[in-house]
Design a protein around this motif. Structure first.
Motif, short mmCIF file in Angstrom:
data_model
loop_
_atom_site.label_atom_id
_atom_site.label_comp_id
_atom_site.label_asym_id
_atom_site.label_seq_id
_atom_site.Cartn_x
_atom_site.Cartn_y
_atom_site.Cartn_z
N LEU A 44 31.27 47.66 35.13
CA LEU A 44 31.33 46.56 34.16
C LEU A 44 30.01 45.79 34.15
O LEU A 44 29.52 45.37 33.11
CB LEU A 44 32.48 45.60 34.49
CG LEU A 44 33.92 46.13 34.41
CD1 LEU A 44 34.89 44.96 34.34
CD2 LEU A 44 34.14 47.04 33.22
N ARG A 48 27.40 45.26 31.03
CA ARG A 48 26.87 43.97 30.62
C ARG A 48 25.34 44.03 30.57
O ARG A 48 24.72 43.49 29.66
CB ARG A 48 27.34 42.89 31.61
CG ARG A 48 27.58 41.57 30.92
CD ARG A 48 28.41 40.64 31.79
NE ARG A 48 29.79 41.06 31.93
CZ ARG A 48 30.62 40.59 32.85
NH1 ARG A 48 30.19 39.71 33.73
NH2 ARG A 48 31.85 41.00 32.90
N GLU A 53 29.47 45.24 24.90
CA GLU A 53 30.56 44.28 25.02
C GLU A 53 31.69 44.89 25.84
O GLU A 53 32.12 46.00 25.59
CB GLU A 53 31.07 43.93 23.62
CG GLU A 53 31.76 42.59 23.61
CD GLU A 53 32.36 42.31 22.25
OE1 GLU A 53 33.41 41.67 22.21
OE2 GLU A 53 31.78 42.75 21.24
N VAL A 54 32.09 44.16 26.84
CA VAL A 54 33.17 44.66 27.69
C VAL A 54 34.50 44.23 27.09
O VAL A 54 34.78 43.06 26.95
CB VAL A 54 33.03 44.11 29.13
CG1 VAL A 54 34.16 44.62 29.99
CG2 VAL A 54 31.69 44.51 29.71
N ALA A 55 35.28 45.24 26.72
CA ALA A 55 36.56 44.93 26.10
C ALA A 55 37.48 44.23 27.11
O ALA A 55 37.39 44.48 28.31
CB ALA A 55 37.23 46.22 25.61
N SER A 56 38.33 43.37 26.59
CA SER A 56 39.15 42.54 27.47
C SER A 56 40.06 43.38 28.37
O SER A 56 40.36 43.00 29.49
CB SER A 56 39.99 41.57 26.64
OG SER A 56 40.81 42.29 25.75
N GLU A 57 40.45 44.57 27.88
CA GLU A 57 41.32 45.42 28.69
C GLU A 57 40.65 45.80 30.01
O GLU A 57 41.31 45.91 31.05
CB GLU A 57 41.67 46.72 27.95
CG GLU A 57 42.57 46.52 26.74
CD GLU A 57 41.78 46.40 25.45
OE1 GLU A 57 40.54 46.21 25.52
OE2 GLU A 57 42.40 46.51 24.38
N LEU A 59 38.59 43.97 31.65
CA LEU A 59 38.61 42.80 32.52
C LEU A 59 39.98 42.61 33.14
O LEU A 59 40.09 42.25 34.32
CB LEU A 59 38.20 41.56 31.72
CG LEU A 59 36.79 41.62 31.12
CD1 LEU A 59 36.52 40.38 30.28
CD2 LEU A 59 35.74 41.75 32.22
N VAL A 60 41.01 42.87 32.35
CA VAL A 60 42.37 42.74 32.89
C VAL A 60 42.55 43.71 34.05
O VAL A 60 43.09 43.36 35.10
CB VAL A 60 43.43 43.03 31.79
CG1 VAL A 60 44.83 43.07 32.38
CG2 VAL A 60 43.35 41.97 30.70
N VAL B 116 44.66 50.53 26.34
CA VAL B 116 43.81 49.89 25.33
C VAL B 116 44.57 49.84 24.01
O VAL B 116 45.56 50.52 23.83
CB VAL B 116 42.49 50.65 25.07
CG1 VAL B 116 41.46 50.31 26.09
CG2 VAL B 116 42.73 52.13 25.00
N GLN B 117 44.03 49.05 23.10
CA GLN B 117 44.65 48.93 21.78
C GLN B 117 44.41 50.20 20.97
O GLN B 117 43.35 50.80 21.06
CB GLN B 117 44.03 47.76 21.04
CG GLN B 117 44.14 46.47 21.82
CD GLN B 117 44.81 45.39 21.03
OE1 GLN B 117 44.57 45.23 19.84
NE2 GLN B 117 45.67 44.65 21.68
#
Lengths: 248, 180
Positions: A44, A48, A53-57, A59-60, B116-117
């Protein structure tokens, strides 16, 4: 100055995790969580660095990994004193395995896609311009349908004279056009001809009548039924329309 | 009518249709039993293969369709230089794999498995007619249930949905190991 960017792209956090597990040649059932978490976070970081762009998934998943790692460090003690023997990694592993099943299939599909793309097909011949299809409306026009609808509505209001004035309640739609389309096509499956009047029972609400009528119009629009009036002011008859092969 | 005649008619019907024609429709047009049509088509397939004809009959979910052969693509390309269609993205393939095995399935369930979506992938797959809305789940929001189409089978050369490769099921699951 040249930049050598060497960063694989992953479909999602599971994809990345898999890559790490395979790269480290570790047992999926016994993931060295500290090591994998460190590598995951490093990735990650790299993303960066390259301004991706690091997708929120992602990060979760990072948070999940860190949580698992911390839970593994602490001895688990249940409130009633018994030691919990559920591995904190269990849920993650189950999901990873589920994901892996489809990942294998994805590769198989890719191979088949490459192979079957080499087959070419014909466009259908424009037979429509040579063949006469059965008409949809026979001896009938839209005003006849309106009249028929009116008479059904009249029968309805003479049965239930509910229009008392100001009081009105709005009810939730309970019958859908789709339901009624199913109802009409179902009846046509077993009856060759269905009388327009017979689509409306005596106990029907105004809403139900309107919806049935809309369903019939929809089926006409889709060219799935034909509507016929054999003599003036006669009964209106609904039939299945013969279609070309392949039409549904 | 003899068998030769039937073969000619079937060939003509498949040629005109272009799209896959169901065995039922073929039998209806010929006014013979479906079993007989199957038999004739099987013979035709053998014949086409034996004579190394430029067309073949492919079978998709009880439907038949004429197609060229993969080994001739090169030549077709020389004549027409057709653009090879853009293959599906990794995300789309992954989503499709999940739908194929778990249909009917909602978007939320797909997202859970993939982590993921998947809305973009679902859009592409619908556009290319590889998936369709088969129903709606009877719950809050009535989410769409997705399933694969005949086009999906054709696209990947499957005869029917039973033709899909077996999922590699883990015999010993993590749970078993833990409870042992």
């Amino acid at each position: 100055m040249t930049y050598r960017v060497k960063l694989e792209v992953f479909e999602g956090p599971f994809d990345l995790l898999f890559h790490l597990i395979e790269k480290n040649e570790v047992d999926i059932y016994d993931i060295p969580i500290a090591e994998i978490t460190a590598q995951y976070l490093q990735y990650l970081e790299d993303m960066r660095y390259f301004d991706i762009e690091v997708a929120s998934e992602f990060l979760v998943m990072a948070a999940t990994l860190i949580q698992i790692k911390s839970r593994m460090l602490l001895p688990q003690q249940e409130e009633d004193g018994t030691e919990e023997d559920i591995d904190p990694r269990q849920q993650l592993v189950e999901r990873l395995i589920e994901y892996r099943k489809y990942k294998g299939i994805t590769e198989e599909l890719k191979k088949r896609e490459d192979k079957y793309q080499l087959l070419l097909f014909r466009e259908p011949s424009p037979v429509e311009s040579y063949v006469d299809y059965e008409p949809i409306l026979i001896n009938i026009d839209i005003s006849d349908l309106c009249k028929a609808f009116d008479s059904v509505m009249k029968r309805y209001s003479s049965l239930y004279n509910e229009d008392t004035g100001l009081e009105r309640s709005i009810r939730r739609e309970s019958i859908t056009v789709v339901d009624k389309i199913k109802y009409i096509t179902n009846r046509l499956r077993y009856e060759k001809e269905v009388l327009f009047q017979s689509l409306f029972g005596d106990g029907e609400t105004r809403e139900s009548i309107v919806v049935t009528f809309l369903a019939m119009l929809e089926l006409i629009r889709l060219k799935r039924i034909m509507v016929e009036q054999r003599n003036t002011f006669g009964d209106i008859i609904i039939r299945n329309r013969k279609t070309k092969a392949g039409d549904k | 009518m003899d068998k030769k005649e039937f073969k000619g008619i079937i060939e003509a019907l498949l040629f005109v249709s272009g799209d896959p024609v169901s065995i039922r429709d073929l039998a209806g047009a010929l006014e013979i039993e479906q079993k007989e049509v199957m038999e004739i088509i099987r013979e035709m397939k053998d014949q086409y293969n034996f004579e190394r004809r430029g067309i073949q009959i492919i079978e998709v979910d009880g439907h038949f369709q004429l197609a060229t052969r993969p080994e001739h693509f090169e030549f077709i390309q020389r004549l027409y230089s057709p653009q090879r269609k853009q293959g599906l993205s990794q995300a789309a393939l992954e989503t499709l794999a999940i739908i194929a095995y778990k249909q009917p399935i909602t978007r939320a369930e797909i997202d859970t498995i993939r982590g993921v979506q998947s809305d973009k992938a679902l859009y592409t797959l619908s556009e290319r007619k590889l998936i369709q809305e088969v129903d709606r789940l009877d719950t809050v929001g009535r989410p769409i249930l997705y399933g694969t189409t005949i086009e999906f089978l054709r696209y990947f050369g499957f005869k029917s949905i039973d033709d899909l490769p077996q999922l590699l099921e883990e015999q010993i699951t993590y749970l078993d190991e833990n409870t042992r």
